[in-house]
Design a protein around this motif. Sequence first.
Motif, PDB file in Angstrom:
ATOM      1  N   GLU A  63       0.843  -0.994   0.195  1.00 50.08           N
ATOM      2  CA  GLU A  63      -0.055  -0.048   0.088  1.00 50.08           C
ATOM      3  C   GLU A  63       0.889   1.318  -0.032  1.00 50.08           C
ATOM      4  O   GLU A  63       0.601   2.352  -0.547  1.00 50.08           O
ATOM      5  N   SER A  68       1.051   4.170  -3.071  1.00 39.59           N
ATOM      6  CA  SER A  68       0.705   5.450  -2.662  1.00 39.59           C
ATOM      7  C   SER A  68       1.825   6.414  -3.226  1.00 39.59           C
ATOM      8  O   SER A  68       1.536   7.343  -3.896  1.00 39.59           O
ATOM      9  N   THR A  72      -3.266   6.800  -9.248  1.00 44.59           N
ATOM     10  CA  THR A  72      -3.524   8.117  -9.154  1.00 44.59           C
ATOM     11  C   THR A  72      -4.644   8.381  -8.599  1.00 44.59           C
ATOM     12  O   THR A  72      -4.788   9.321  -7.831  1.00 44.59           O
ATOM     13  N   VAL A  73      -5.677   7.422  -8.848  1.00 41.19           N
ATOM     14  CA  VAL A  73      -7.072   7.639  -8.348  1.00 41.19           C
ATOM     15  C   VAL A  73      -7.116   7.303  -7.001  1.00 41.19           C
ATOM     16  O   VAL A  73      -7.794   8.245  -5.933  1.00 41.19           O
ATOM     17  N   GLU A  74      -6.301   6.380  -6.550  1.00 44.28           N
ATOM     18  CA  GLU A  74      -6.359   6.104  -5.099  1.00 44.28           C
ATOM     19  C   GLU A  74      -5.624   6.879  -4.165  1.00 44.28           C
ATOM     20  O   GLU A  74      -5.743   7.093  -3.012  1.00 44.28           O
ATOM     21  N   THR A  75      -4.636   7.752  -4.819  1.00 43.67           N
ATOM     22  CA  THR A  75      -3.762   8.570  -4.171  1.00 43.67           C
ATOM     23  C   THR A  75      -4.743  10.076  -3.583  1.00 43.67           C
ATOM     24  O   THR A  75      -4.751  10.949  -4.684  1.00 43.67           O
ATOM     25  N   ILE A  76      -5.176  10.102  -2.743  1.00 45.97           N
ATOM     26  CA  ILE A  76      -5.984  11.267  -2.178  1.00 45.97           C
ATOM     27  C   ILE A  76      -5.410  12.479  -1.891  1.00 45.97           C
ATOM     28  O   ILE A  76      -5.553  13.559  -2.204  1.00 45.97           O
ATOM     29  N   THR A  77      -3.912  12.388  -1.158  1.00 43.20           N
ATOM     30  CA  THR A  77      -3.131  13.245  -0.756  1.00 43.20           C
ATOM     31  C   THR A  77      -1.919  12.897  -1.104  1.00 43.20           C
ATOM     32  O   THR A  77      -1.408  11.814  -1.066  1.00 43.20           O
ATOM     33  N   THR A  78      -0.983  13.939  -1.201  1.00 46.31           N
ATOM     34  CA  THR A  78       0.434  13.506  -1.725  1.00 46.31           C
ATOM     35  C   THR A  78       1.373  14.201  -0.369  1.00 46.31           C
ATOM     36  O   THR A  78       2.573  14.030  -0.257  1.00 46.31           O
ATOM     37  N   LYS A  79       0.709  14.647   0.648  1.00 43.58           N
ATOM     38  CA  LYS A  79       1.235  15.167   2.026  1.00 43.58           C
ATOM     39  C   LYS A  79       2.059  14.220   2.694  1.00 43.58           C
ATOM     40  O   LYS A  79       3.089  14.410   3.268  1.00 43.58           O
TER      41      LYS A  79
END
Length: 451
Positions: free
Chosen positions: A12, A16, A89-96
């Motif tokens: 996971e 991410s 990319t769809v699964e990635t809600i945030t890159t923080k």
Amino acid sequence: MEELELIPQDIEAERSVIGAALLRPECAFEVLSSLQKDDFSSIVHMHVYEAMEKLAKEGITPDIVTVNSRLEALHLATPGTIEYLSGLTVETITTKNIKSHIDIIREKSKRRRLKEICARAISETSDPENDIDGIANGLCNAIYDLDRRKSDVKPLKTAYQEAYAEIVEAVEAKKEGKLLGIQTGFPRLDKRLAGLKKGELIVIGARSSMGKTSFAMNIADHVKKDHKVLYFSLEMVPSQLALRLMAGDAKISMQDLRTGDIGGKEIARLGTAIQSVNGNMFISDNFRQSTTDIMALSQKVRREHGLDLVIIDYLQLITRTEFKDNEVQALDAITRQLKVIAGELEVPVILLSQLSREADKGNKGGQRGRVPELSELRGSGAIEQNADVVLLLHKQSRDSTEAKLIVAKQRNGATGIMGLHWNGETTRFTEEDSVHRYYGKTPFDKQEVEY
């Protein structure tokens, strides 16, 4: 039925990180600068990383389209690759959280590699024909390399700020009459070097029987008053080194101590010297030490007791694990490794070295009047190249009470020559004795000169 051993991984976190890299260019370059291909456990993610790395080297920003195209060019794509990348990319809600996810991937990667290293070592030890010392050295080197990652870049402004902080620290230390580095007990040497500084490799070269071990022990004896010292003796057992220190501390002739020609007063002084010894100095008496052994034992001492200075006596006796048949390459590798050790441990490392036999050409009998040069460091010019400081110790003869200490190289400072006085009975060097102090002279020279 035995349970299958799980491979350390976090799919996971990998998904991410790849998803964030495909979404934002700055994330892609952070991934490329922080991770390596083999840090990923999934073969698909390894291929994606490889494609991103090739694109970045060509100046092309990695994204879904460019990465998929490159995978196709490398024959690593399948009919479902573009959909898989889009899904990440769809699964990635945030890159923080990318930094924390990168740390997770690195930690899992480290666990996998450590398991592989240990398994390989176990397999190698099963073969009785394999050299056990070679296996042990290989294991230590592999474990030591676990934390070696891609080097981070540092902005010049940050480097300026760090340098300025060091300058301010030096100014404050000077106001208080102190030095940033560890003091050797030789004031003029300390002034010229600004003390022994963390991460530096300091080489002390001398011809045979000129007193380099005694000079190093004099430094160790002074440093151990307030700092932790580890001394690697590859030629003498600890009791022989202790005898030298005791002779100096008790001000008793070495010859008298060896022959037992001492009385009650001398025995009392020895007792006082023994009682005054603190627990700040440690001596390794294993005559077969490689740089891996030196690193491992130094780390152990630092972890258990603290460590401020390492002294190695001497270079040409260090066990060679590489280039065994080529002295020049072997000594180059050893000195480079010792420089790395100084940096990793954040302590100064003093390395004693023999001078070549060429240094004695033209000298008659016990006379050794010619001043040694950097080129005479025995075995390799790389010794000079890898050292931050090179000190050359010189006496005109073995029995001479006058000596020169030549600062032949200082990467960040001036060179020069200073006089020393040698007391052979107590194996002590001092910067000047009462005669020189009275006449305002130092041995050999009326004043310090540039080298």
